[in-house]
Write a protein that holds these residues in place. Sequence first.
Motif, PDB file in Angstrom:
ATOM      1  N   TYR A   1       5.679 -13.425  24.009  1.00 22.72           N
ATOM      2  CA  TYR A   1       6.791 -13.542  23.055  1.00 22.72           C
ATOM      3  C   TYR A   1       6.223 -13.392  21.596  1.00 22.72           C
ATOM      4  O   TYR A   1       7.223 -12.885  21.154  1.00 22.72           O
ATOM      5  N   GLN A   2       5.253 -13.972  21.511  1.00 22.06           N
ATOM      6  CA  GLN A   2       4.748 -13.889  19.946  1.00 22.06           C
ATOM      7  C   GLN A   2       3.253 -14.255  19.707  1.00 22.06           C
ATOM      8  O   GLN A   2       2.601 -14.820  20.742  1.00 22.06           O
ATOM      9  N   THR A   3       2.831 -13.968  18.550  1.00 25.88           N
ATOM     10  CA  THR A   3       1.371 -14.361  18.362  1.00 25.88           C
ATOM     11  C   THR A   3       1.682 -15.300  17.054  1.00 25.88           C
ATOM     12  O   THR A   3       2.357 -14.984  16.263  1.00 25.88           O
ATOM     13  N   TYR A   4       1.158 -16.565  17.433  1.00 27.72           N
ATOM     14  CA  TYR A   4       1.600 -17.744  16.412  1.00 27.72           C
ATOM     15  C   TYR A   4       0.794 -17.244  15.052  1.00 27.72           C
ATOM     16  O   TYR A   4      -0.238 -16.767  15.031  1.00 27.72           O
ATOM     17  N   PRO A   5       1.688 -17.444  13.987  1.00 26.75           N
ATOM     18  CA  PRO A   5       1.137 -16.758  12.708  1.00 26.75           C
ATOM     19  C   PRO A   5       0.281 -18.150  12.162  1.00 26.75           C
ATOM     20  O   PRO A   5       0.104 -19.531  12.759  1.00 26.75           O
ATOM     21  N   SER A   6      -0.283 -18.033  11.086  1.00 26.35           N
ATOM     22  CA  SER A   6      -1.221 -18.826  10.693  1.00 26.35           C
ATOM     23  C   SER A   6      -0.520 -20.086   9.782  1.00 26.35           C
ATOM     24  O   SER A   6      -1.050 -21.217   9.609  1.00 26.35           O
ATOM     25  N   ALA A   7       0.568 -19.695   9.362  1.00 26.32           N
ATOM     26  CA  ALA A   7       1.526 -20.611   8.939  1.00 26.32           C
ATOM     27  C   ALA A   7       2.919 -20.505   9.028  1.00 26.32           C
ATOM     28  O   ALA A   7       3.133 -19.336   9.565  1.00 26.32           O
ATOM     29  N   ILE A   8       3.688 -21.680   8.898  1.00 31.15           N
ATOM     30  CA  ILE A   8       5.081 -21.194   9.376  1.00 31.15           C
ATOM     31  C   ILE A   8       5.775 -20.185   8.304  1.00 31.15           C
ATOM     32  O   ILE A   8       5.798 -20.372   6.982  1.00 31.15           O
ATOM     33  N   PRO A   9       6.416 -19.165   8.866  1.00 29.73           N
ATOM     34  CA  PRO A   9       7.226 -18.407   7.707  1.00 29.73           C
ATOM     35  C   PRO A   9       8.211 -18.838   7.209  1.00 29.73           C
ATOM     36  O   PRO A   9       9.071 -19.737   7.682  1.00 29.73           O
ATOM     37  N   PRO A  10       8.585 -18.089   5.999  1.00 29.32           N
ATOM     38  CA  PRO A  10       9.879 -18.850   5.322  1.00 29.32           C
ATOM     39  C   PRO A  10      11.133 -18.513   6.190  1.00 29.32           C
ATOM     40  O   PRO A  10      11.304 -17.622   6.908  1.00 29.32           O
ATOM     41  N   THR A  11      12.023 -19.472   6.058  1.00 27.07           N
ATOM     42  CA  THR A  11      13.468 -19.337   6.969  1.00 27.07           C
ATOM     43  C   THR A  11      14.125 -18.242   6.453  1.00 27.07           C
ATOM     44  O   THR A  11      14.411 -17.955   5.234  1.00 27.07           O
ATOM     45  N   ILE A  12      14.641 -17.509   7.707  1.00 27.79           N
ATOM     46  CA  ILE A  12      15.424 -16.366   7.283  1.00 27.79           C
ATOM     47  C   ILE A  12      16.890 -16.705   7.530  1.00 27.79           C
ATOM     48  O   ILE A  12      17.314 -17.247   8.617  1.00 27.79           O
TER      49      ILE A  12
ATOM     50  N   PHE B   1      -1.492 -17.210  21.302  1.00 29.94           N
ATOM     51  CA  PHE B   1      -0.322 -16.625  21.881  1.00 29.94           C
ATOM     52  C   PHE B   1       0.661 -17.457  22.525  1.00 29.94           C
ATOM     53  O   PHE B   1       0.403 -18.482  23.152  1.00 29.94           O
ATOM     54  N   ASP B   2       1.846 -17.153  22.480  1.00 25.51           N
ATOM     55  CA  ASP B   2       3.052 -17.585  23.232  1.00 25.51           C
ATOM     56  C   ASP B   2       3.384 -16.727  24.277  1.00 25.51           C
ATOM     57  O   ASP B   2       4.030 -15.709  24.027  1.00 25.51           O
ATOM     58  N   PHE B   3       3.467 -17.022  25.468  1.00 28.40           N
ATOM     59  CA  PHE B   3       3.864 -16.260  26.503  1.00 28.40           C
ATOM     60  C   PHE B   3       4.345 -17.002  27.690  1.00 28.40           C
ATOM     61  O   PHE B   3       4.428 -18.393  27.713  1.00 28.40           O
ATOM     62  N   SER B   4       4.814 -16.104  28.692  1.00 29.09           N
ATOM     63  CA  SER B   4       5.442 -16.791  29.973  1.00 29.09           C
ATOM     64  C   SER B   4       4.330 -17.364  30.774  1.00 29.09           C
ATOM     65  O   SER B   4       3.208 -17.025  30.840  1.00 29.09           O
ATOM     66  N   LEU B   5       4.313 -18.721  31.229  1.00 32.40           N
ATOM     67  CA  LEU B   5       3.512 -19.641  31.841  1.00 32.40           C
ATOM     68  C   LEU B   5       3.483 -19.562  33.270  1.00 32.40           C
ATOM     69  O   LEU B   5       2.460 -20.320  33.950  1.00 32.40           O
ATOM     70  N   SER B   6       4.072 -18.461  33.830  1.00 39.18           N
ATOM     71  CA  SER B   6       4.332 -18.401  35.198  1.00 39.18           C
ATOM     72  C   SER B   6       2.920 -17.958  35.793  1.00 39.18           C
ATOM     73  O   SER B   6       2.551 -18.014  36.965  1.00 39.18           O
ATOM     74  N   HIS B   7       1.994 -17.219  35.109  1.00 39.06           N
ATOM     75  CA  HIS B   7       0.813 -16.742  35.653  1.00 39.06           C
ATOM     76  C   HIS B   7      -0.212 -17.522  35.086  1.00 39.06           C
ATOM     77  O   HIS B   7      -1.500 -17.396  35.469  1.00 39.06           O
ATOM     78  N   TRP B   8      -0.183 -18.843  34.497  1.00 42.28           N
ATOM     79  CA  TRP B   8      -1.095 -19.621  33.789  1.00 42.28           C
ATOM     80  C   TRP B   8      -1.725 -20.661  34.954  1.00 42.28           C
ATOM     81  O   TRP B   8      -0.788 -21.306  35.508  1.00 42.28           O
TER      82      TRP B   8
ATOM     83  N   ALA C   1       7.273 -11.054  11.615  1.00 42.12           N
ATOM     84  CA  ALA C   1       6.114 -10.045  12.098  1.00 42.12           C
ATOM     85  C   ALA C   1       5.461 -10.570  13.272  1.00 42.12           C
ATOM     86  O   ALA C   1       4.806  -9.996  14.059  1.00 42.12           O
ATOM     87  N   HIS C   2       5.438 -12.039  13.233  1.00 40.54           N
ATOM     88  CA  HIS C   2       4.644 -12.557  14.416  1.00 40.54           C
ATOM     89  C   HIS C   2       5.334 -12.677  15.804  1.00 40.54           C
ATOM     90  O   HIS C   2       4.608 -12.741  16.722  1.00 40.54           O
ATOM     91  N   LEU C   3       6.374 -12.114  15.802  1.00 40.66           N
ATOM     92  CA  LEU C   3       7.122 -12.161  17.088  1.00 40.66           C
ATOM     93  C   LEU C   3       6.797 -10.590  17.631  1.00 40.66           C
ATOM     94  O   LEU C   3       6.609  -9.800  16.942  1.00 40.66           O
ATOM     95  N   TYR C   4       6.544 -10.598  19.034  1.00 33.32           N
ATOM     96  CA  TYR C   4       6.238  -9.505  19.586  1.00 33.32           C
ATOM     97  C   TYR C   4       7.072  -8.493  19.686  1.00 33.32           C
ATOM     98  O   TYR C   4       8.310  -8.598  19.884  1.00 33.32           O
ATOM     99  N   MET C   5       6.812  -7.247  19.117  1.00 25.41           N
ATOM    100  CA  MET C   5       7.790  -6.062  19.273  1.00 25.41           C
ATOM    101  C   MET C   5       7.788  -5.323  20.403  1.00 25.41           C
ATOM    102  O   MET C   5       6.730  -4.518  20.638  1.00 25.41           O
ATOM    103  N   LYS C   6       8.579  -5.232  21.416  1.00 24.24           N
ATOM    104  CA  LYS C   6       8.542  -4.322  22.517  1.00 24.24           C
ATOM    105  C   LYS C   6       9.012  -2.924  21.933  1.00 24.24           C
ATOM    106  O   LYS C   6       9.864  -2.873  21.320  1.00 24.24           O
TER     107      LYS C   6
END
Length: 548
Positions: free
Chosen positions: A18-29, A145-152, A40-45
């Motif tokens: 899903y995403q790679t966690y950023p080092s800080a909370i990004p500004p609100t969009i 990393f934020d990912f599906s926990l079905s394999h964890w 940018a921290h969200l995974y780009m498929k």
Amino acid sequence: MKNQLIFFWRCIFGPKLYQTYPSAIPPTIPSASRNDQQPAHLYMKNTAETLSDNVFFALKISIGILKVTWPLCLIYCYRKGLLTYENGIMTLRIIGCIAIISAYFMVLRGIGRFVNPSYKIFIEEFYKVKHGSTKEARQHFLSKFDFSLSHWKPDYVVESSFIRKLPMISTTKSDLINRTESTLLERLFHYPSLLLGYVCVNVFGRRLMFPGSLQLLRQMMERPLLDGRTTLIVRNRAKRYLLRTADGNNIDTVFIDRRDSNQTHNGHTLVVTCEGNAGFYEMGCMSTPIEAGYSVLGWNRPGFGESSGHPGTVSEINSIDAVMRYAIEELHFLVDDIVIFAWSIGGYSACWTAVNYQDIRGLVLDAVFDDVLPLAQRQMPAATSKFVEKTIRYYLDLNNVQLLKLYNGPFYLIRRTQDEIISLIPGRIETNRGNELLFDILHYRYPYIYNDDQTLTLLRRYICSNNIQKIALFEQYCSNHRELQLRTDEYRMENPVTSYPSKFGENFSLLERQRFAIYFIDQHLVDFDSQHCTPLPQTYFHIPSQSV
């Protein structure tokens, strides 16, 4: 070459990123431009993976619709004479084609991931950490990393021998049969009606009661859930754990530890939250105790978020049992340092926990109903009332008031004065089912206080009053509330072991009973002028104290 094939195989069957966690909370969009400005921290498929995921999502939705409508489809095919051998062969061919198409898109998704640098980095680290790593390495990976926990692999497993079973607490089977099967014909159809009720619950009833488990809703809420997890992991330094329940479900939990924090004095108290029927820890009631400075343990019920399984009464109690065991055995909190905080339908798991862990520090119930049956009957035709009652009592018996009667500890109820969900008439405070919860519990706990019609009438009048009326009644009966507090303190010193029903007020006069009738309500009820889903401000949250 062999290593490349293994890596490609892992890309095909690996978890979703899903995403790679950023080092800080990004500004609100701004919401208007959110779709065009993906952080940018969200995974780009890439196109291949996006197309494949869309196909699999459509397939899941189709299967979900088929699960709901299969009885109607079967009846339709039978009436139209479509249940033939030839049509059976055709159905098998269609299933085969779907399987081939699914395999094709799985390979296509694997190719898309194989050429995506971000996924390659993730999957390499995933398989390094998945087997044989330390707890610290696993936590570091989950914080990256934020990912599906079905394999964890689960971090904590409750043995199947500890599985919790569900007693019928609302009534006895004989009483239920007498109420719902008053005629001979109804008794003859006892088992067919139970079978029909079971089908209704599993086809659509459970989904209506727990809409947060619907695949479509989860897809619509994916971005807010990701943002919520980012806030918890990055800003609040939360740790994520996967728990295996005794009945085999994996429960996604998140823990914020403030025991060593210098910024709060509440960190040694753990608040375990129980969310509503469309609530998730990422964007639910966790925010209230977090803002108040407590250590907090949140969890998603089965079928919600990254938790596996399906929601229901049995899976609910086994899930909260696993959460409590983990808090006590692995996080090393004492039971009497744990507060259970529940919102809406989460009151069921909270009340069950209070009964089975009697030494908890307290129970806070926000917008919780007494019994789900009146709310369910309100949504169904009056002619089906008996059938709904039997089905609810056998399969979805969320009766909080009967559970709460078995709990001897402190609690208080937060009532939403404009609640449109648990009020039989939306927005009408006198029809709020929280009133019935409080009415029944106080009547049960203090039978010598609420033992005559005048006091019971006063109790209901006070509970159903608006804020101005409540203030006037309180001033009339409890102007000297310090005296009332002293008398309850004296009784508690003389009776240090709390159990209910209480003998407090055994020799009181009518006026004394009425004074304490109002006083006890004030100790157990907090009004919040809002609707059902408004986030609860931290000022309404506190540790409940025992009255008598």
